[in-house]
Enzyme design. Sequence first.
Site, short mmCIF file in Angstrom:
data_model
loop_
_atom_site.label_atom_id
_atom_site.label_comp_id
_atom_site.label_asym_id
_atom_site.label_seq_id
_atom_site.Cartn_x
_atom_site.Cartn_y
_atom_site.Cartn_z
N GLU A 198 -3.36 5.82 7.18
CA GLU A 198 -2.81 6.63 8.20
C GLU A 198 -3.55 6.42 9.40
O GLU A 198 -3.85 7.49 10.16
CB GLU A 198 -3.02 8.06 7.76
CG GLU A 198 -2.61 8.43 6.17
CD GLU A 198 -1.41 8.48 5.96
OE1 GLU A 198 -0.59 8.63 7.06
OE2 GLU A 198 -0.63 8.67 5.11
N TRP B 249 1.04 -1.27 -0.14
CA TRP B 249 -0.01 0.06 0.00
C TRP B 249 0.73 1.50 0.04
O TRP B 249 0.43 2.15 0.77
CB TRP B 249 -0.98 0.09 1.13
CG TRP B 249 -2.00 -1.11 1.10
CD1 TRP B 249 -2.15 -2.02 1.73
CD2 TRP B 249 -2.97 -1.11 0.03
NE1 TRP B 249 -3.35 -2.94 1.34
CE2 TRP B 249 -3.78 -2.50 0.20
CE3 TRP B 249 -3.31 -0.39 -1.04
CZ2 TRP B 249 -4.79 -2.71 -0.68
CZ3 TRP B 249 -4.44 -0.71 -1.94
CH2 TRP B 249 -5.07 -2.06 -1.77
P1 TGC Z 1 4.77 2.43 20.30
O1 TGC Z 1 5.17 1.17 19.27
O2 TGC Z 1 4.90 2.07 21.63
O3 TGC Z 1 5.26 3.79 19.89
C1 TGC Z 1 6.66 3.75 19.38
C2 TGC Z 1 7.09 5.02 19.58
O4 TGC Z 1 6.46 5.96 18.76
C3 TGC Z 1 5.97 7.23 19.58
N1 TGC Z 1 4.62 7.58 18.95
C4 TGC Z 1 4.40 8.67 18.39
N2 TGC Z 1 5.27 9.62 18.15
C5 TGC Z 1 4.87 10.74 17.54
N3 TGC Z 1 3.66 10.88 17.20
C6 TGC Z 1 2.88 10.00 17.46
N4 TGC Z 1 1.32 9.94 16.61
C7 TGC Z 1 3.12 8.65 17.80
N5 TGC Z 1 2.62 7.58 18.36
C8 TGC Z 1 3.45 6.91 19.01
C9 TGC Z 1 5.80 6.68 20.89
O5 TGC Z 1 5.82 7.49 21.83
C10 TGC Z 1 6.99 5.65 20.94
O6 TGC Z 1 8.06 6.78 21.26
P2 TGC Z 1 9.33 6.07 22.02
O7 TGC Z 1 10.48 7.13 21.81
O8 TGC Z 1 9.11 5.75 23.25
O9 TGC Z 1 10.05 4.75 21.23
O10 TGC Z 1 3.24 2.85 19.82
P3 TGC Z 1 2.17 3.35 20.49
O11 TGC Z 1 1.83 2.45 21.50
O12 TGC Z 1 2.68 4.64 21.02
O13 TGC Z 1 1.09 3.28 19.29
C11 TGC Z 1 0.64 2.13 18.95
C12 TGC Z 1 -0.25 2.66 17.76
C13 TGC Z 1 -1.09 1.53 17.34
C14 TGC Z 1 -1.28 3.92 18.04
C15 TGC Z 1 0.53 2.87 16.71
O14 TGC Z 1 1.24 2.00 16.35
C16 TGC Z 1 -0.19 3.44 15.50
O15 TGC Z 1 -0.48 4.47 15.09
N6 TGC Z 1 -0.45 2.57 14.41
C17 TGC Z 1 -1.19 2.95 13.31
C18 TGC Z 1 -0.06 2.97 12.17
C19 TGC Z 1 -0.51 3.61 11.09
O16 TGC Z 1 -1.13 4.87 10.88
N7 TGC Z 1 -0.21 3.09 9.86
C20 TGC Z 1 -0.41 3.60 8.48
C21 TGC Z 1 0.79 4.19 7.85
S1 TGC Z 1 1.14 4.75 6.31
C22 TGC Z 1 -0.23 4.50 5.29
O17 TGC Z 1 -1.32 4.03 5.70
C23 TGC Z 1 0.11 4.60 3.89
S2 TGC Z 1 0.98 6.08 3.66
C24 TGC Z 1 0.04 6.74 2.46
C25 TGC Z 1 0.43 6.07 1.19
O18 TGC Z 1 1.66 5.70 0.92
O19 TGC Z 1 -0.34 6.07 0.23
#
Ligand code: TGC
Length: 391
Positions: free
Chosen positions: A370, A169
């Site tokens: 996203e 994707w």
């Molecule tokens: P976790 O794995 O524990 O956190 C990792 C680190 O990331 C930090 N963090 C953020 N930092 C900035 N902004 C945010 N929104 C952040 N969310 C998390 C977090 O503080 C931690 O930092 P560090 O320094 O302690 O390591 O993850 P979490 O428990 O915080 O979050 C879990 C969850 C489910 C919310 C996260 O994994 C998530 O947002 N998942 C969804 C991923 C997503 O949006 N995927 C889509 C990707 S791109 C796409 O869809 C296509 S791109 C468009 C295209 O190409 O057409």
Amino acid sequence: MTPDPRAALEDVFSIDPLLTEEERGWRDRARSFAEQRILPIIEQDFEDKHFRTELVSELGAAGFLGMHLMDPGCAGAGAVSYGLVCHELEAADSGWRTFVSVQGSLAMSAISKYGSDEQRAEWLPAMARGERIGCFALTEPDGGSDPGAMRTSAHRDGDDWVITGSKRWIGLASLAHVAVVWAATEDGVRGFLVPTESVGFSARPIEGKLSMRASVQCDVTLDEVRVPSDALLPGARGLSGPFGCLNEARYGIVWGAMGAARSCLEAALGRATSRQVFGRPIGSTQLIQAKLADMLVEYEKGVLLALHLGRLKETGRLTPAQISVGKLNSVREALAIAREARTVLGGDGVTSAFPVMRHMANLESVRTYEGTDEIHTLVLGRALTGLGAFA
Ligand code: TGC
């Protein structure tokens, strides 16, 4: 005379006084671009699954690519201006707003936030002009919601890095000159600038899409792709790197999805005053007026929320949880507006004579990428309770 739906909508919802002259200028230029360059061709492009590469340099010339970045060659516009541009482009088609998001909010943002001076100088001015295209390779075939489970890996071999894995994707990947690839290393997740001409890099457009048909999303394979050490983005360590870019793109969606909603509402409003049933315009009936009023209320609330988030972003106070409120609300309500607008259009609403089914189909993708509705719901649940419920 049949009233103009756009004018009627703008009369009831007077947003202009809340915007600066500069913001209105960006909005008006994006609206002209959408109306003159996208709307005349979009139904056929959607039907033909055709992405019009020739528009990319025009988007660059208009200043829309990476327009919120302060780097050389970028416009350095405010968050609200950028949101208004997303709103106008998505009122034409989500695919074109997605192009601007992937190029500007994801690929260029990654280079701007985390790149070296040399990387910024090499890529950003050319990407802002639309001469080079970037993509953002994070999501993998085994699930997009949990990037922490990524299997793509990079290891050192002498002075080089060797990257192996699969991504899915990935918008624009088959057209892109550079891919921002996120990979697991001994040192946690790191980002790499991978020229797409590298040996072992391949991108194949995903077929069979019934949504976002006028844009390109790909499967990407990295088969022992070798890049030099200066391909590493020095400023990104861990998943907070890609998430920092996703915040930017999710913010654009908050505005963009409401643009698609506006287009649907305008179509319904136009039909309500022009379509005669039982000897009078359907818009003179209470049921149709109730549908229009409900759509207007959600549209207006959605745009005001986008504006509020934009003002927070401009002062550096916008949090990821607030972005989740906006992304969740905008896409959910835009889809509800699209569905309701379709009912006002009757049977003709399922044809390409109206943009509504196209927007509805596109918004199903926007709802999922996203961060899905479910992920944003759980981000908010965690923000409220302090308890993560992701697993
Ligand atoms: P976790 O794995 O524990 O956190 C990792 C680190 O990331 C930090 N963090 C953020 N930092 C900035 N902004 C945010 N929104 C952040 N969310 C998390 C977090 O503080 C931690 O930092 P560090 O320094 O302690 O390591 O993850 P979490 O428990 O915080 O979050 C879990 C969850 C489910 C919310 C996260 O994994 C998530 O947002 N998942 C969804 C991923 C997503 O949006 N995927 C889509 C990707 S791109 C796409 O869809 C296509 S791109 C468009 C295209 O190409 O057409």
